[in-house]
Design a protein around this motif. Structure first.
Motif, PDB file in Angstrom:
ATOM      1  N   ALA A   1      32.558  38.883  32.598  1.00 35.03           N
ATOM      2  CA  ALA A   1      33.473  38.009  31.874  1.00 35.03           C
ATOM      3  C   ALA A   1      34.184  37.095  32.865  1.00 35.03           C
ATOM      4  O   ALA A   1      34.749  37.557  33.861  1.00 35.03           O
ATOM      5  CB  ALA A   1      34.488  38.828  31.082  1.00 35.03           C
ATOM      6  N   THR A   2      34.101  35.802  32.587  1.00 33.59           N
ATOM      7  CA  THR A   2      34.773  34.787  33.385  1.00 33.59           C
ATOM      8  C   THR A   2      35.728  34.037  32.470  1.00 33.59           C
ATOM      9  O   THR A   2      35.723  34.231  31.251  1.00 33.59           O
ATOM     10  CB  THR A   2      33.753  33.815  34.003  1.00 33.59           C
ATOM     11  N   VAL A   3      36.533  33.166  33.040  1.00 35.30           N
ATOM     12  CA  VAL A   3      37.495  32.396  32.252  1.00 35.30           C
ATOM     13  C   VAL A   3      37.035  30.940  32.192  1.00 35.30           C
ATOM     14  O   VAL A   3      36.888  30.289  33.230  1.00 35.30           O
ATOM     15  CB  VAL A   3      38.914  32.474  32.862  1.00 35.30           C
ATOM     16  N   ARG A   4      36.815  30.460  30.975  1.00 38.62           N
ATOM     17  CA  ARG A   4      36.401  29.072  30.775  1.00 38.62           C
ATOM     18  C   ARG A   4      37.574  28.125  31.031  1.00 38.62           C
ATOM     19  O   ARG A   4      38.726  28.542  31.033  1.00 38.62           O
ATOM     20  CB  ARG A   4      35.890  28.875  29.344  1.00 38.62           C
ATOM     21  N   GLN A   5      37.259  26.857  31.192  1.00 33.47           N
ATOM     22  CA  GLN A   5      38.292  25.854  31.436  1.00 33.47           C
ATOM     23  C   GLN A   5      39.289  25.775  30.286  1.00 33.47           C
ATOM     24  O   GLN A   5      40.472  25.527  30.504  1.00 33.47           O
ATOM     25  CB  GLN A   5      37.654  24.482  31.667  1.00 33.47           C
ATOM     26  N   ASP A   6      38.821  26.052  29.056  1.00 27.35           N
ATOM     27  CA  ASP A   6      39.723  25.995  27.902  1.00 27.35           C
ATOM     28  C   ASP A   6      40.532  27.281  27.735  1.00 27.35           C
ATOM     29  O   ASP A   6      41.282  27.426  26.782  1.00 27.35           O
ATOM     30  CB  ASP A   6      38.956  25.667  26.621  1.00 27.35           C
ATOM     31  N   GLY A   7      40.389  28.228  28.683  1.00 28.66           N
ATOM     32  CA  GLY A   7      41.170  29.461  28.656  1.00 28.66           C
ATOM     33  C   GLY A   7      40.501  30.623  27.951  1.00 28.66           C
ATOM     34  O   GLY A   7      40.978  31.758  28.045  1.00 28.66           O
TER      35      GLY A   7
ATOM     36  N   GLN B   1      27.440  27.728  33.315  1.00 26.57           N
ATOM     37  CA  GLN B   1      28.845  27.817  32.902  1.00 26.57           C
ATOM     38  C   GLN B   1      29.576  28.900  33.692  1.00 26.57           C
ATOM     39  O   GLN B   1      30.704  28.699  34.131  1.00 26.57           O
ATOM     40  CB  GLN B   1      28.942  28.114  31.401  1.00 26.57           C
ATOM     41  N   LYS B   2      28.921  30.061  33.920  1.00 24.70           N
ATOM     42  CA  LYS B   2      29.617  31.135  34.654  1.00 24.70           C
ATOM     43  C   LYS B   2      29.900  30.727  36.091  1.00 24.70           C
ATOM     44  O   LYS B   2      30.948  31.044  36.637  1.00 24.70           O
ATOM     45  CB  LYS B   2      28.879  32.466  34.545  1.00 24.70           C
ATOM     46  N   ALA B   3      28.974  29.982  36.723  1.00 27.46           N
ATOM     47  CA  ALA B   3      29.222  29.508  38.087  1.00 27.46           C
ATOM     48  C   ALA B   3      30.403  28.538  38.114  1.00 27.46           C
ATOM     49  O   ALA B   3      31.270  28.632  38.990  1.00 27.46           O
ATOM     50  CB  ALA B   3      27.967  28.853  38.652  1.00 27.46           C
ATOM     51  N   TRP B   4      30.435  27.637  37.157  1.00 25.64           N
ATOM     52  CA  TRP B   4      31.574  26.706  37.072  1.00 25.64           C
ATOM     53  C   TRP B   4      32.876  27.457  36.849  1.00 25.64           C
ATOM     54  O   TRP B   4      33.901  27.162  37.460  1.00 25.64           O
ATOM     55  CB  TRP B   4      31.356  25.707  35.933  1.00 25.64           C
ATOM     56  N   ASN B   5      32.834  28.444  35.955  1.00 24.29           N
ATOM     57  CA  ASN B   5      34.041  29.227  35.668  1.00 24.29           C
ATOM     58  C   ASN B   5      34.561  29.930  36.915  1.00 24.29           C
ATOM     59  O   ASN B   5      35.760  29.906  37.207  1.00 24.29           O
ATOM     60  CB  ASN B   5      33.763  30.263  34.578  1.00 24.29           C
ATOM     61  N   ILE B   6      33.656  30.576  37.659  1.00 21.36           N
ATOM     62  CA  ILE B   6      34.058  31.319  38.856  1.00 21.36           C
ATOM     63  C   ILE B   6      34.581  30.375  39.933  1.00 21.36           C
ATOM     64  O   ILE B   6      35.571  30.682  40.606  1.00 21.36           O
ATOM     65  CB  ILE B   6      32.889  32.173  39.392  1.00 21.36           C
ATOM     66  N   ASN B   7      33.943  29.235  40.086  1.00 28.24           N
ATOM     67  CA  ASN B   7      34.399  28.293  41.100  1.00 28.24           C
ATOM     68  C   ASN B   7      35.782  27.729  40.775  1.00 28.24           C
ATOM     69  O   ASN B   7      36.499  27.301  41.666  1.00 28.24           O
ATOM     70  CB  ASN B   7      33.375  27.172  41.292  1.00 28.24           C
TER      71      ASN B   7
ATOM     72  N   ASN C   1      38.060  29.660  38.785  1.00 27.29           N
ATOM     73  CA  ASN C   1      38.959  30.810  38.696  1.00 27.29           C
ATOM     74  C   ASN C   1      38.169  32.053  39.122  1.00 27.29           C
ATOM     75  O   ASN C   1      37.282  32.488  38.402  1.00 27.29           O
ATOM     76  CB  ASN C   1      39.481  30.974  37.265  1.00 27.29           C
ATOM     77  N   ARG C   2      38.507  32.609  40.263  1.00 24.10           N
ATOM     78  CA  ARG C   2      37.764  33.730  40.851  1.00 24.10           C
ATOM     79  C   ARG C   2      37.925  35.042  40.092  1.00 24.10           C
ATOM     80  O   ARG C   2      37.178  35.986  40.333  1.00 24.10           O
ATOM     81  CB  ARG C   2      38.216  33.947  42.293  1.00 24.10           C
ATOM     82  N   LYS C   3      38.917  35.148  39.223  1.00 21.98           N
ATOM     83  CA  LYS C   3      39.153  36.400  38.505  1.00 21.98           C
ATOM     84  C   LYS C   3      38.055  36.649  37.488  1.00 21.98           C
ATOM     85  O   LYS C   3      37.742  35.793  36.662  1.00 21.98           O
ATOM     86  CB  LYS C   3      40.506  36.378  37.799  1.00 21.98           C
ATOM     87  N   VAL C   4      37.473  37.853  37.563  1.00 20.20           N
ATOM     88  CA  VAL C   4      36.424  38.254  36.627  1.00 20.20           C
ATOM     89  C   VAL C   4      36.679  39.686  36.164  1.00 20.20           C
ATOM     90  O   VAL C   4      37.410  40.435  36.810  1.00 20.20           O
ATOM     91  CB  VAL C   4      35.012  38.160  37.268  1.00 20.20           C
ATOM     92  N   SER C   5      36.068  40.014  35.059  1.00 17.85           N
ATOM     93  CA  SER C   5      35.990  41.401  34.600  1.00 17.85           C
ATOM     94  C   SER C   5      34.525  41.698  34.349  1.00 17.85           C
ATOM     95  O   SER C   5      33.738  40.796  34.073  1.00 17.85           O
ATOM     96  CB  SER C   5      36.798  41.609  33.317  1.00 17.85           C
TER      97      SER C   5
END
Length: 161
Positions: free
Chosen positions: A22-28, A53-59, A61-65
């Motif tokens: 789980a990553t955080v999208r730009q829209d939260g 999308q997951k690569a963009w999300n991580i780049n 916001n590094r926080k993941v679950s």
């Protein structure tokens, strides 16, 4: 971290092939995707399309679950982990080679071209879990053990008191 809990975590990581990341999208909003992984101890490696999308999300916001679960025939056998941590896109050629080698050892069929790191458009990531919850229904319905994977870290989200 207690040695027996660490061994249980490593047993689960070593025996499973896929995780839900789980990553955080730009829209939260959170985005959960399934990826194959390999681990070196508690460090978890995976590859994906560099423009995914997951690569963009991580780049951003590094926080993941993540979750990893073992197959089970009945609920009394459910075992898995969920973890929160930080992910980094690997840029060091030696780290990329290490990630590729770990993935190649775990998935020798058909992954050679991806694991070499030479395939254009593939990014490799390393996840370092900071808080881990071990789920083990063999110890009772819904049984979890919460542990931190950083010095002095206690799981702030332990609602059990």
């Amino acid at each position: 971290m207690d040695a027996s809990i660490r061994e249980e975590i490593l047993s689960i990581l070593d025996r499973a092939n896929d995780m839900t990341l789980a990553t955080v999208r730009q829209d939260g909003y959170p985005q959960a995707t399934t990826v194959s992984y390999a681990n070196d101890g508690l460090d978890i490696y995976f590859g994906c399309a560099a423009d995914s999308q997951k690569a963009w999300n991580i780049n951003r916001n590094r926080k993941v679950s993540l979750t990893v679960n073992l197959p089970y025939a009945n609920w009394g056998e459910i075992r898995g982990i969920s973890a929160g941590g930080l992910a980094d896109c690997l840029t060091d050629p030696q780290e990329i080679a290490r990630a590729g080698q770990l993935l190649l050892e775990k998935f020798p069929q058909g992954i050679a071209e991806y694991a070499s790191g030479a395939l254009e458009g593939v990014a490799f990531f390393k996840v370092v879990p900071k808080v881990i919850s071990v789920l083990d229904y063999r110890k009772g319905f819904g049984h979890t053990d919460l542990v931190g994977n950083a010095p002095g870290l206690t799981p702030a989200w332990d609602h059990r008191g």
